[in-house]
Design a protein around this motif. Structure first.
Motif, PDB file in Angstrom:
ATOM      1  N   ALA A   1       0.831  -1.203   0.000  1.00  0.00           N
ATOM      2  CA  ALA A   1       0.000   0.000   0.000  1.00  0.00           C
ATOM      3  C   ALA A   1       0.869   1.258   0.000  1.00  0.00           C
ATOM      4  CB  ALA A   1      -0.933  -0.010   1.204  1.00  0.00           C
ATOM      5  N   THR A   2       1.734   1.355  -1.005  1.00  0.00           N
ATOM      6  CA  THR A   2       2.551   2.561  -1.206  1.00  0.00           C
ATOM      7  C   THR A   2       1.932   3.367  -2.335  1.00  0.00           C
ATOM      8  OG1 THR A   2       4.576   1.482  -0.445  1.00  0.00           O
ATOM      9  CG2 THR A   2       4.827   3.442  -1.804  1.00  0.00           C
ATOM     10  N   ARG A   3       1.592   4.611  -2.053  1.00  0.00           N
ATOM     11  CA  ARG A   3       0.861   5.412  -3.037  1.00  0.00           C
ATOM     12  C   ARG A   3       1.780   6.214  -3.946  1.00  0.00           C
ATOM     13  NH1 ARG A   3      -3.941   9.220  -0.971  1.00  0.00           N
ATOM     14  NH2 ARG A   3      -2.227  10.306   0.019  1.00  0.00           N
ATOM     15  N   GLY A   4       2.927   6.595  -3.447  1.00  0.00           N
ATOM     16  CA  GLY A   4       3.821   7.401  -4.266  1.00  0.00           C
ATOM     17  C   GLY A   4       5.269   7.132  -3.924  1.00  0.00           C
TER      18      GLY A   4
ATOM     19  N   ALA B   1       8.940   7.652   0.035  1.00  0.00           N
ATOM     20  CA  ALA B   1       7.665   7.013  -0.277  1.00  0.00           C
ATOM     21  C   ALA B   1       6.550   7.587   0.582  1.00  0.00           C
ATOM     22  CB  ALA B   1       7.759   5.507  -0.056  1.00  0.00           C
ATOM     23  N   GLN B   2       5.371   7.669  -0.016  1.00  0.00           N
ATOM     24  CA  GLN B   2       4.154   8.029   0.701  1.00  0.00           C
ATOM     25  C   GLN B   2       3.283   6.785   0.770  1.00  0.00           C
ATOM     26  OE1 GLN B   2       1.784  11.067  -1.126  1.00  0.00           O
ATOM     27  NE2 GLN B   2       0.227  11.061   0.483  1.00  0.00           N
TER      28      GLN B   2
ATOM     29  N   PRO C   1      -0.740  -1.987  -6.114  1.00  0.00           N
ATOM     30  CA  PRO C   1      -1.279  -1.356  -7.324  1.00  0.00           C
ATOM     31  C   PRO C   1      -0.240  -0.664  -8.193  1.00  0.00           C
ATOM     32  CG  PRO C   1      -2.654  -0.873  -5.422  1.00  0.00           C
ATOM     33  CD  PRO C   1      -1.421  -1.509  -4.892  1.00  0.00           C
ATOM     34  N   LEU C   2       0.894  -0.256  -7.598  1.00  0.00           N
ATOM     35  CA  LEU C   2       1.913   0.443  -8.384  1.00  0.00           C
ATOM     36  C   LEU C   2       2.856  -0.512  -9.117  1.00  0.00           C
ATOM     37  CD1 LEU C   2       3.030   3.475  -6.160  1.00  0.00           C
ATOM     38  CD2 LEU C   2       1.439   3.450  -8.091  1.00  0.00           C
TER      39      LEU C   2
ATOM     40  N   VAL D   1       6.787   7.734  -9.316  1.00  0.00           N
ATOM     41  CA  VAL D   1       5.488   7.173  -9.704  1.00  0.00           C
ATOM     42  C   VAL D   1       4.505   7.552  -8.609  1.00  0.00           C
ATOM     43  CG1 VAL D   1       6.413   5.246 -11.039  1.00  0.00           C
ATOM     44  CG2 VAL D   1       5.999   4.947  -8.599  1.00  0.00           C
ATOM     45  N   TYR D   2       3.260   7.772  -9.011  1.00  0.00           N
ATOM     46  CA  TYR D   2       2.261   8.171  -8.029  1.00  0.00           C
ATOM     47  C   TYR D   2       0.909   7.612  -8.437  1.00  0.00           C
ATOM     48  CZ  TYR D   2       0.159  10.954  -4.340  1.00  0.00           C
ATOM     49  OH  TYR D   2      -0.479  11.333  -3.187  1.00  0.00           O
TER      50      TYR D   2
END
Length: 301
Positions: free
Chosen positions: A125-128, A176-177, A260-261, A279-280
């Motif tokens: 669950a890393t968004r960016g 990372a976000q 998802p990334l 990437v985001y």
């Protein structure tokens, strides 16, 4: 006749003892092998030989030192005697087994160096992800800067560095976000010649704890925690983000490769030739998100 025969046998045994054994240090690309005594050193991509006659050997302790961008993954095994096979850490030689010192045998010491993939520390669950190679031509100035936009990557990098000059001593930085509410951030860095211990010496590390066999320290009163993955690799985060990174790294929970990334991580695999990349993912990749306005409009509208 008997005395002559005994004398001949004794001389033969002495010759065997004097032959002794050889230790072959087989060091792959990605690091080097150094000894505590300073008497033994073997560079990456080399095979070095230590001849040991059949007499007591004082011994030495060997450390596998990875190059920036690599990690030490343990000691290899194979045919023939291999010192410290299957273990991780320093390798001590002494006392040597008699079957080595008394015969002409080749024994081996083989460190394993693997590319240090910082992305393996990122949970699914890393968004960016924002990545920079600070020393490469064209790299963004990662010094703390004033920006008019809230929580810009360079601002977050400055906050998570907690006063340490990480940007000035890093080969690679990943910021990372995580897809949490509120936002959680994680800073990963591979350092160059400066090790984690040296860089963090004045950072006020306190209250050490252990998680997944890795030590974790609080950084003063900053609310941040730091863990040392190896001598040149660190992770800094807020709240439970460091624990989540270690869960992903040891395989207890899924890492970003299963998130998802994953289809877009190729943008981060270009290496130092691409000094800045990111990437985001939109929040809708990680959970239900209400449509804008009255709830009937699509995101594109």
């Amino acid at each position: 006749m008997t005395a002559l025969l005994l004398r001949a046998v004794s001389i033969a045994m002495l010759l065997v003892l004097l032959q002794g054994c050889r230790i072959l240090f087989v060091v792959p690309t990605g690091g080097q092998l150094v000894s505590d005594s300073g008497n033994n050193y073997c560079a990456g991509g080399s095979t070095c030989i230590l001849d040991l006659p059949g007499i007591p050997y004082a011994g030495d302790t060997f450390t596998a030192v990875p190059d920036p961008g690599y990690r030490f993954a343990g000691w290899s095994d194979g045919e023939g005697p291999h010192f410290c096979a299957g273990s991780v850490g320093t390798c001590r030689i002494a006392p040597l087994p008699a079957n080595l010192t008394q015969h002409s045998i080749d024994a081996y010491m083989k460190p394993i160096f693997e590319p240090q993939e910082l992305l393996d520390l990122l949970p699914a669950a890393t968004r960016g992800v924002f990545q920079v190679y600070p020393g490469e031509p064209g790299a963004l100035d990662t010094a703390t800067v004033d920006t008019p936009w809230a929580l810009g990557p360079l601002q977050v990098l400055g906050q998570l560095s907690a006063g340490m000059d990480i940007a000035g001593n890093a080969y690679r930085i990943v910021l990372a976000q995580l897809a949490d509410s509120p936002d959680q951030f994680l800073l990963l860095a591979e350092l160059t010649g400066t090790g984690v211990d040296t860089l963090s010496a004045g950072a006020g590390l306190v209250n050490p704890r252990t998680y997944q066999d890795y030590p974790i320290w609080e950084i003063g009163s900053s609310g941040l925690e730091l863990t040392k993955i190896d001598a040149h690799t660190l992770a800094i985060g807020t709240g439970t983000s460091v624990d989540r990174a270690l869960d992903a790294y040891v395989g207890l929970k899924a890492n970003i490769e299963l998130g998802p990334l994953a289809p877009y991580l190729g943008a981060l695999d270009a290496g130092p030739g691409t000094p800045n990349s990111f990437v985001y993912g939109l929040p809708a990749l990680y959970g239900p998100v209400p449509a804008p306005g009255d709830g009937t409009a699509s995101l594109s509208q």
